[in-house]
Design a protein around this motif. Sequence first.
Motif, PDB file in Angstrom:
ATOM      1  N   ARG A  20       0.593  -0.642  -0.075  1.00 22.12           N
ATOM      2  CA  ARG A  20       0.209   0.213   0.047  1.00 22.12           C
ATOM      3  C   ARG A  20       0.724   1.215   0.030  1.00 22.12           C
ATOM      4  NH1 ARG A  20      -3.409  -2.325   4.763  1.00 22.12           N
ATOM      5  NH2 ARG A  20      -5.184  -3.076   3.460  1.00 22.12           N
ATOM      6  N   VAL A  21       0.594   2.523  -0.990  1.00 18.34           N
ATOM      7  CA  VAL A  21       1.316   3.698  -0.978  1.00 18.34           C
ATOM      8  C   VAL A  21      -0.168   4.394  -1.010  1.00 18.34           C
ATOM      9  CG1 VAL A  21       3.026   2.350  -2.656  1.00 18.34           C
ATOM     10  CG2 VAL A  21       1.034   3.732  -3.447  1.00 18.34           C
ATOM     11  N   SER A  22       0.550   5.935  -0.546  1.00 19.48           N
ATOM     12  CA  SER A  22       0.315   7.050  -1.111  1.00 19.48           C
ATOM     13  C   SER A  22      -0.302   8.313  -0.574  1.00 19.48           C
ATOM     14  CB  SER A  22      -0.906   7.527   0.638  1.00 19.48           C
ATOM     15  OG  SER A  22      -0.311   7.039   1.752  1.00 19.48           O
ATOM     16  N   TRP A  23      -0.317   9.257  -1.604  1.00 17.91           N
ATOM     17  CA  TRP A  23       0.025  10.736  -2.071  1.00 17.91           C
ATOM     18  C   TRP A  23       2.007  10.814  -2.358  1.00 17.91           C
ATOM     19  CZ3 TRP A  23      -0.591  15.213   2.426  1.00 17.91           C
ATOM     20  CH2 TRP A  23      -1.228  15.119   3.355  1.00 17.91           C
ATOM     21  N   LEU A  24       1.958   9.679  -3.305  1.00 19.15           N
ATOM     22  CA  LEU A  24       2.929  10.150  -4.329  1.00 19.15           C
ATOM     23  C   LEU A  24       3.223  10.783  -5.311  1.00 19.15           C
ATOM     24  CD1 LEU A  24       2.310   5.558  -5.755  1.00 19.15           C
ATOM     25  CD2 LEU A  24       4.371   6.757  -3.920  1.00 19.15           C
ATOM     26  N   TYR A  25       4.001  10.652  -5.656  1.00 16.29           N
ATOM     27  CA  TYR A  25       4.609  12.067  -6.737  1.00 16.29           C
ATOM     28  C   TYR A  25       6.459  11.285  -7.179  1.00 16.29           C
ATOM     29  CZ  TYR A  25       7.972  13.315  -2.689  1.00 16.29           C
ATOM     30  OH  TYR A  25       9.313  13.009  -2.376  1.00 16.29           O
ATOM     31  N   GLY A  26       6.076  11.402  -8.449  1.00 18.59           N
ATOM     32  CA  GLY A  26       7.383  11.360  -9.334  1.00 18.59           C
ATOM     33  C   GLY A  26       7.600  12.109 -10.904  1.00 18.59           C
ATOM     34  N   PRO A  27       8.903  10.726 -11.111  1.00 24.21           N
ATOM     35  CA  PRO A  27       9.233  11.620 -12.223  1.00 24.21           C
ATOM     36  C   PRO A  27       8.236  11.743 -13.360  1.00 24.21           C
ATOM     37  CG  PRO A  27      11.018  10.321 -10.829  1.00 24.21           C
ATOM     38  CD  PRO A  27       9.752   9.852 -10.691  1.00 24.21           C
ATOM     39  N   GLY A  28       7.729  12.912 -14.025  1.00 17.86           N
ATOM     40  CA  GLY A  28       7.013  13.041 -15.115  1.00 17.86           C
ATOM     41  C   GLY A  28       5.561  13.320 -14.542  1.00 17.86           C
ATOM     42  N   GLY A  29       5.475  12.742 -13.414  1.00 19.10           N
ATOM     43  CA  GLY A  29       3.864  14.162 -12.686  1.00 19.10           C
ATOM     44  C   GLY A  29       3.375  12.702 -12.952  1.00 19.10           C
ATOM     45  N   PRO A  30       1.823  13.016 -12.850  1.00 19.90           N
ATOM     46  CA  PRO A  30       0.482  14.092 -13.009  1.00 19.90           C
ATOM     47  C   PRO A  30       1.139  13.806 -10.760  1.00 19.90           C
ATOM     48  CG  PRO A  30      -0.695  13.201 -13.862  1.00 19.90           C
ATOM     49  CD  PRO A  30       0.395  12.366 -13.979  1.00 19.90           C
ATOM     50  N   SER A  31       1.325  14.652 -10.376  1.00 18.08           N
ATOM     51  CA  SER A  31       1.116  14.992  -8.828  1.00 18.08           C
ATOM     52  C   SER A  31       0.838  16.363  -8.420  1.00 18.08           C
ATOM     53  CB  SER A  31       2.822  14.336  -8.502  1.00 18.08           C
ATOM     54  OG  SER A  31       3.493  15.184  -8.643  1.00 18.08           O
ATOM     55  N   PHE A  32       0.922  16.274  -6.879  1.00 22.22           N
ATOM     56  CA  PHE A  32       0.428  17.233  -6.222  1.00 22.22           C
ATOM     57  C   PHE A  32       1.578  18.531  -6.102  1.00 22.22           C
ATOM     58  CE2 PHE A  32       1.558  19.985  -1.211  1.00 22.22           C
ATOM     59  CZ  PHE A  32      -0.526  20.684  -2.115  1.00 22.22           C
ATOM     60  N   VAL A  33       3.243  17.762  -6.119  1.00 21.73           N
ATOM     61  CA  VAL A  33       4.372  18.058  -6.629  1.00 21.73           C
ATOM     62  C   VAL A  33       4.428  18.922  -7.853  1.00 21.73           C
ATOM     63  CG1 VAL A  33       6.967  18.281  -6.587  1.00 21.73           C
ATOM     64  CG2 VAL A  33       5.698  16.975  -4.831  1.00 21.73           C
ATOM     65  N   HIS A  34       4.127  18.473  -8.718  1.00 25.13           N
ATOM     66  CA  HIS A  34       4.290  18.993 -10.212  1.00 25.13           C
ATOM     67  C   HIS A  34       3.220  20.568  -9.969  1.00 25.13           C
ATOM     68  CE1 HIS A  34       6.350  15.424 -11.046  1.00 25.13           C
ATOM     69  NE2 HIS A  34       6.887  15.778 -11.678  1.00 25.13           N
ATOM     70  N   THR A  35       1.919  20.219  -9.374  1.00 24.58           N
ATOM     71  CA  THR A  35       0.814  20.599  -9.675  1.00 24.58           C
ATOM     72  C   THR A  35       0.701  22.119  -9.033  1.00 24.58           C
ATOM     73  OG1 THR A  35      -1.033  19.283  -9.610  1.00 24.58           O
ATOM     74  CG2 THR A  35      -1.725  21.090  -8.547  1.00 24.58           C
ATOM     75  N   MET A  36       1.439  22.167  -7.470  1.00 24.98           N
ATOM     76  CA  MET A  36       2.341  22.575  -7.105  1.00 24.98           C
ATOM     77  C   MET A  36       3.433  23.687  -7.887  1.00 24.98           C
ATOM     78  SD  MET A  36       0.922  23.179  -4.174  1.00 24.98           S
ATOM     79  CE  MET A  36      -0.410  23.336  -5.184  1.00 24.98           C
ATOM     80  N   LEU A  37       4.248  23.163  -7.999  1.00 28.41           N
ATOM     81  CA  LEU A  37       5.306  24.549  -8.723  1.00 28.41           C
ATOM     82  C   LEU A  37       4.491  24.195 -10.165  1.00 28.41           C
ATOM     83  CD1 LEU A  37       8.354  21.450  -9.051  1.00 28.41           C
ATOM     84  CD2 LEU A  37       8.415  23.058  -7.836  1.00 28.41           C
ATOM     85  N   LYS A  38       3.506  24.144 -10.909  1.00 27.73           N
ATOM     86  CA  LYS A  38       3.001  25.012 -12.079  1.00 27.73           C
ATOM     87  C   LYS A  38       1.921  26.294 -11.575  1.00 27.73           C
ATOM     88  CE  LYS A  38      -0.277  23.996 -15.920  1.00 27.73           C
ATOM     89  NZ  LYS A  38      -0.565  23.249 -16.726  1.00 27.73           N
ATOM     90  N   LEU A  39       1.549  26.194 -10.346  1.00 19.77           N
ATOM     91  CA  LEU A  39       0.816  27.125 -10.037  1.00 19.77           C
ATOM     92  C   LEU A  39       1.595  28.313  -9.008  1.00 19.77           C
ATOM     93  CD1 LEU A  39      -1.842  25.685  -7.673  1.00 19.77           C
ATOM     94  CD2 LEU A  39      -2.564  26.750 -10.294  1.00 19.77           C
ATOM     95  N   ALA A  40       2.811  28.095  -9.195  1.00 22.19           N
ATOM     96  CA  ALA A  40       3.703  28.794  -8.792  1.00 22.19           C
ATOM     97  C   ALA A  40       4.096  29.605  -9.121  1.00 22.19           C
ATOM     98  CB  ALA A  40       4.946  28.494  -7.499  1.00 22.19           C
ATOM     99  N   ASP A  41       3.589  30.075 -10.877  1.00 20.25           N
ATOM    100  CA  ASP A  41       4.486  30.884 -11.514  1.00 20.25           C
ATOM    101  C   ASP A  41       4.254  32.394 -11.485  1.00 20.25           C
ATOM    102  OD1 ASP A  41       1.925  31.477 -11.447  1.00 20.25           O
ATOM    103  OD2 ASP A  41       1.446  30.467 -14.392  1.00 20.25           O
ATOM    104  N   GLY A  42       3.683  33.408 -10.856  1.00 17.04           N
ATOM    105  CA  GLY A  42       3.927  34.159 -10.004  1.00 17.04           C
ATOM    106  C   GLY A  42       2.655  34.963 -10.604  1.00 17.04           C
TER     107      GLY A  42
END
Length: 288
Positions: A145-167
């Motif tokens: 069992r896994v949860s809250w996964l993020y990883g290379p290429g996404g999609p993931s929460f990490v990728h979404t946050m980085l995209k939203l922080a565009d200024g």
Amino acid sequence: MRILLTGGNGMLGRTLQQRLTGFDVVPTDLPAADITDAAGIDRLIAAERPEAVIHCAALTAVDACETAVETAYRINAAGSGNVAAACHRHGVRLIAISTDYVFRGDARQPYHEFDRPDPQTIYGRSKYGGEQLIRRHCPNHVIARVSWLYGPGGPSFVHTMLKLADGSRPVLKVVADQVGNPTSTLAAADGLRQLLIRPELVGTFHLTCEGEASWYEFAREIFALAGIRQTVVPCSTQEYPLPAPRPANSRLEKLMLRLHRMPPMPHWRDALRDFLTRTISPSVIGNQ
């Protein structure tokens, strides 16, 4: 060791192909490998003759599962049963990926592997149905069992946050009343490697990173490690209603890893730092 991988095009599947060096990994995915086709998946395993199958294929769109009910059960439950039955017929060990959504999500403490599942969403119920069929049809199995996964290429929460922080957004609101174990697919893949090299192990294992955070705390750490200046404020789950209810508590305890004296999972902050260092380019992060 020859490993057949279902869901090879997914985020975890892609990471496993890169991370499982030293293994003969055979990635499969739609349309060539359809786990809902019992006869087809049996022929595939018979033809490839793996020593183990890592079963990643799933319908993981939590909200979509609430309306695509039959599709969710066809893939996550019946499809997993097909893979399990084929593995048993051909004497192949099965390592199947599952989720924290099999639990109710309202406990005060992290859930360990022997806690009783009580899923509250179609996604969780269909994945738990898959777990039950795996246990019934393939005794030589591990459910990871896994949860809250993020990883290379996404999609993931990490990728979404980085995209939203565009200024363009002075303030980001992020949910602060849901807590879990942010987990890198890199860390999960290393945990799966440890399971692969211990063929005597059977049962259910939790492979989330150590430590815990809310989505709000997770977002703040992403920006801090990436060197991005972004204001983040906490909000409640009620402010962002979704078709499928999210568990307030997604934390998973790694009791089985300790019982079998296996290496611990890394802390989520260390895993996040490693991920950002390895996979996020300066052009993506930007000069904030």
